[in-house]
Motif scaffolding. Sequence first.
Motif, mmCIF file in Angstrom:
data_model
loop_
_atom_site.group_PDB
_atom_site.id
_atom_site.type_symbol
_atom_site.label_atom_id
_atom_site.label_comp_id
_atom_site.label_asym_id
_atom_site.label_seq_id
_atom_site.Cartn_x
_atom_site.Cartn_y
_atom_site.Cartn_z
ATOM 1 N N ARG B 219 45.424 62.678 -2.143
ATOM 2 C CA ARG B 219 44.063 62.852 -1.607
ATOM 3 C C ARG B 219 43.745 64.322 -1.366
ATOM 4 N NH1 ARG B 219 40.789 58.933 0.285
ATOM 5 N NH2 ARG B 219 39.867 60.516 1.612
ATOM 6 N N ILE B 220 44.758 65.080 -0.882
ATOM 7 C CA ILE B 220 44.508 66.501 -0.621
ATOM 8 C C ILE B 220 44.251 67.233 -1.936
ATOM 9 C CG2 ILE B 220 45.543 68.610 0.258
ATOM 10 C CD1 ILE B 220 47.048 66.837 2.257
ATOM 11 N N LYS B 221 45.029 66.863 -2.980
ATOM 12 C CA LYS B 221 44.815 67.523 -4.277
ATOM 13 C C LYS B 221 43.427 67.218 -4.819
ATOM 14 C CE LYS B 221 47.824 68.013 -7.422
ATOM 15 N NZ LYS B 221 48.961 68.211 -8.302
ATOM 16 N N THR B 222 42.995 65.945 -4.682
ATOM 17 C CA THR B 222 41.646 65.586 -5.127
ATOM 18 C C THR B 222 40.591 66.388 -4.385
ATOM 19 O OG1 THR B 222 42.579 63.384 -5.127
ATOM 20 C CG2 THR B 222 40.301 63.577 -5.755
ATOM 21 N N GLU B 223 40.813 66.523 -3.058
ATOM 22 C CA GLU B 223 39.848 67.242 -2.229
ATOM 23 C C GLU B 223 39.767 68.713 -2.647
ATOM 24 O OE1 GLU B 223 38.136 65.612 0.028
ATOM 25 O OE2 GLU B 223 37.047 67.380 0.759
ATOM 26 N N ILE B 224 40.937 69.313 -2.932
ATOM 27 C CA ILE B 224 40.942 70.730 -3.342
ATOM 28 C C ILE B 224 40.183 70.891 -4.651
ATOM 29 C CG2 ILE B 224 42.418 72.607 -4.130
ATOM 30 C CD1 ILE B 224 44.547 71.599 -2.217
ATOM 31 N N ILE B 225 40.433 69.960 -5.606
ATOM 32 C CA ILE B 225 39.757 70.054 -6.902
ATOM 33 C C ILE B 225 38.251 69.900 -6.732
ATOM 34 C CG2 ILE B 225 39.485 68.927 -9.135
ATOM 35 C CD1 ILE B 225 42.462 68.225 -8.931
ATOM 36 N N SER B 226 37.834 68.923 -5.894
ATOM 37 C CA SER B 226 36.393 68.699 -5.750
ATOM 38 C C SER B 226 35.736 69.877 -5.043
ATOM 39 C CB SER B 226 36.134 67.406 -4.990
ATOM 40 O OG SER B 226 36.328 67.613 -3.633
ATOM 41 N N ARG B 227 36.471 70.582 -4.163
ATOM 42 C CA ARG B 227 35.878 71.759 -3.526
ATOM 43 C C ARG B 227 35.793 72.917 -4.498
ATOM 44 N NH1 ARG B 227 36.463 71.980 2.694
ATOM 45 N NH2 ARG B 227 36.393 69.752 2.997
ATOM 46 N N LYS B 228 36.813 73.034 -5.381
ATOM 47 C CA LYS B 228 36.771 74.132 -6.343
ATOM 48 C C LYS B 228 35.605 73.960 -7.297
ATOM 49 C CE LYS B 228 41.416 75.919 -6.525
ATOM 50 N NZ LYS B 228 42.730 75.707 -7.117
ATOM 51 N N SER B 229 35.288 72.712 -7.651
ATOM 52 C CA SER B 229 34.186 72.495 -8.584
ATOM 53 C C SER B 229 32.876 72.220 -7.854
ATOM 54 C CB SER B 229 34.519 71.336 -9.504
ATOM 55 O OG SER B 229 34.817 70.207 -8.721
#
Lengths: 223, 232
Positions: B219-229
Motif C-alpha cells: 500500500r505504501i508503494k502504491t501511495e508513493i507512485i500515485s503521489r509521484k504521478s
Amino acid sequence: MKFLNKIVSFYYREYKLNLSGLQDILTNIIFFFISIFIFIFSIGPDRETISLIGVGILWTLLLLSSTLSLRKFYQDDFENGNLLITHLNGFSFGFIAILKTFSHFLFVQIPFLLSIPIACILLNIVNDKLIYLFISFSIGSLILSCLGSISSSMNLMNQRNFLLGSVIVMIFSIPVIIFSVGIINMEENFNSLINILFGILLIVFAINPWASGLCLKLSLENN
Amino acid sequence: MMFLINPNKFNKAADFLIKPILVLSIILFSLGLLFSFYLSPEDYQQGSTVRIMYVHVPSAWLALLTYAIMTLYSIAALAFRIPFGFIINTAVAPIGGIFTLICIISGSFWGKPMWGTWWVWDARLTSVAILFIIYLVIIFMNLSFENRVVREKVVAIFVLVGSINLPIVKFSVDWWNTLHQPATISKLSKPNIDPSMMIPLIIMTFAFAMIGLVIAILRIKTEIISRKSNLG
C-alpha cells in the motif's frame, strides 16, 4: 487598549450577526424540544421511567442539537473572507479559535442552558437535581463548543462529506457524557466527578487553539 | 535507518525485503495454524474455544501497534516536516481498521459461549469499538477531501487528537472493574500462561505482523507512485 477594542468589536459583530439570524438559534431550540416529545412518544408516558432516563436524554439531545449548528461555526466567515481580515488585524489563528469558541458558547449554548428548566419540567426531573444539572451543563457545553471548533475547522475544505464533523464531535464527547450523567446519579461523589469534568475542559481548552488554529491556517493557505 | 523516513530509500528497501517477508509470513502463518489447531492443548474449562485467542490477541495487539505507529509518524510529519509520515498515515489506516474488526468479531464469537452474550458494555470492549470508529473516520477523511495538502495535515491532526484513546484501551482493564480479563502477558512480570499456549500465541502474533507488513509495504508503494504521478 486597542487590543481590547478589537475584541469588543469582534463580539459586537458576532452579536449583530446572531441577532439577524435569530431564527436559526430558535430552530435549534425547537429541534431540541421536538426531540424530547419524540423520545417521550417512543418510550411511553410513564413518569417513573422518564425521570430515570431523563438526564441521559437531555444530554444526548444537547449534543445532537449543538452539532446541528456546527456548519455555521467557521464556514460563513471563511467564505466571505472575514477570517482573513480578522487575522490581518493582529489576531493569531489560535486566538481567533478561542474567540469563536466563546462566541459559540454565548450565542448557541446559552439559549439551551436557559431552556433546561422547561425541559426538566417536561421530563419530570426533580428540582433538587436542577442545580447539579446546571453546573454540569455549563461546563459540558463549553467542552462541546471547543470540540465543535476543532471539528468544524478540520472540515472547512471538506466539500463532500460534512456529516463527518458531527461524527468527530460525538467520538470525543463520549467521556463528557459518561462523567456528566454520573454527576446527576451519584450526588455523594459530586466533587470528584466535577473535578474530572473540569480536567477534561482544561485538556480540550488547551488542545483547541492549537488544532483549530493549524486547520484554519491550512485551509486559508490552500483555498 | 533512513528508509523509514525517505520514500526513495523505502522503495529500494521494500523491493529487497518484500519477498523474504512474504515467504516468512506464509511459513509462520501455516506453522501458527498448525500449532493453534493441533499442537496446543484444550483448556480445562473453555475446551476448544480457547483457540479463538490465537486470532483475537494478536489482532488486538497489532491494532494498537498500528495506531501507535500512525501517531509517531504524525508527530514526525507535523513537527519535523517529514512528508513520508503522511504517506504512512494514508496507507496504514485500513490495515489497522481490519485488525480491530477481526479483534471485535473474534472476541464476540468467544463471548457468546463463554459469557453468554455477543456484546457487553464493558470498558475494554467499548474503547476498542471507539478505536474502530476512529479508524473509520480516518479512512473516510482520506476519501472526502479534494485538496491533498489540507487532507494529509488534517488527518495527521485527527490522528494525534484521537491518540488519547490508546492509553484508555490499554489500561481500561486496570482502571475499571471489567468483565474482560486484565493483561496476562506483560513485560514486567512472569507471564501467567503455560508455554504450550504461549508458543502458538507468539508465532501467530509474528505471522499476523508479517502479513500486515506485506500489505503495508504494497500500500505504501502504491501511495508513493500515485503521489509521484499526482493522482492522489
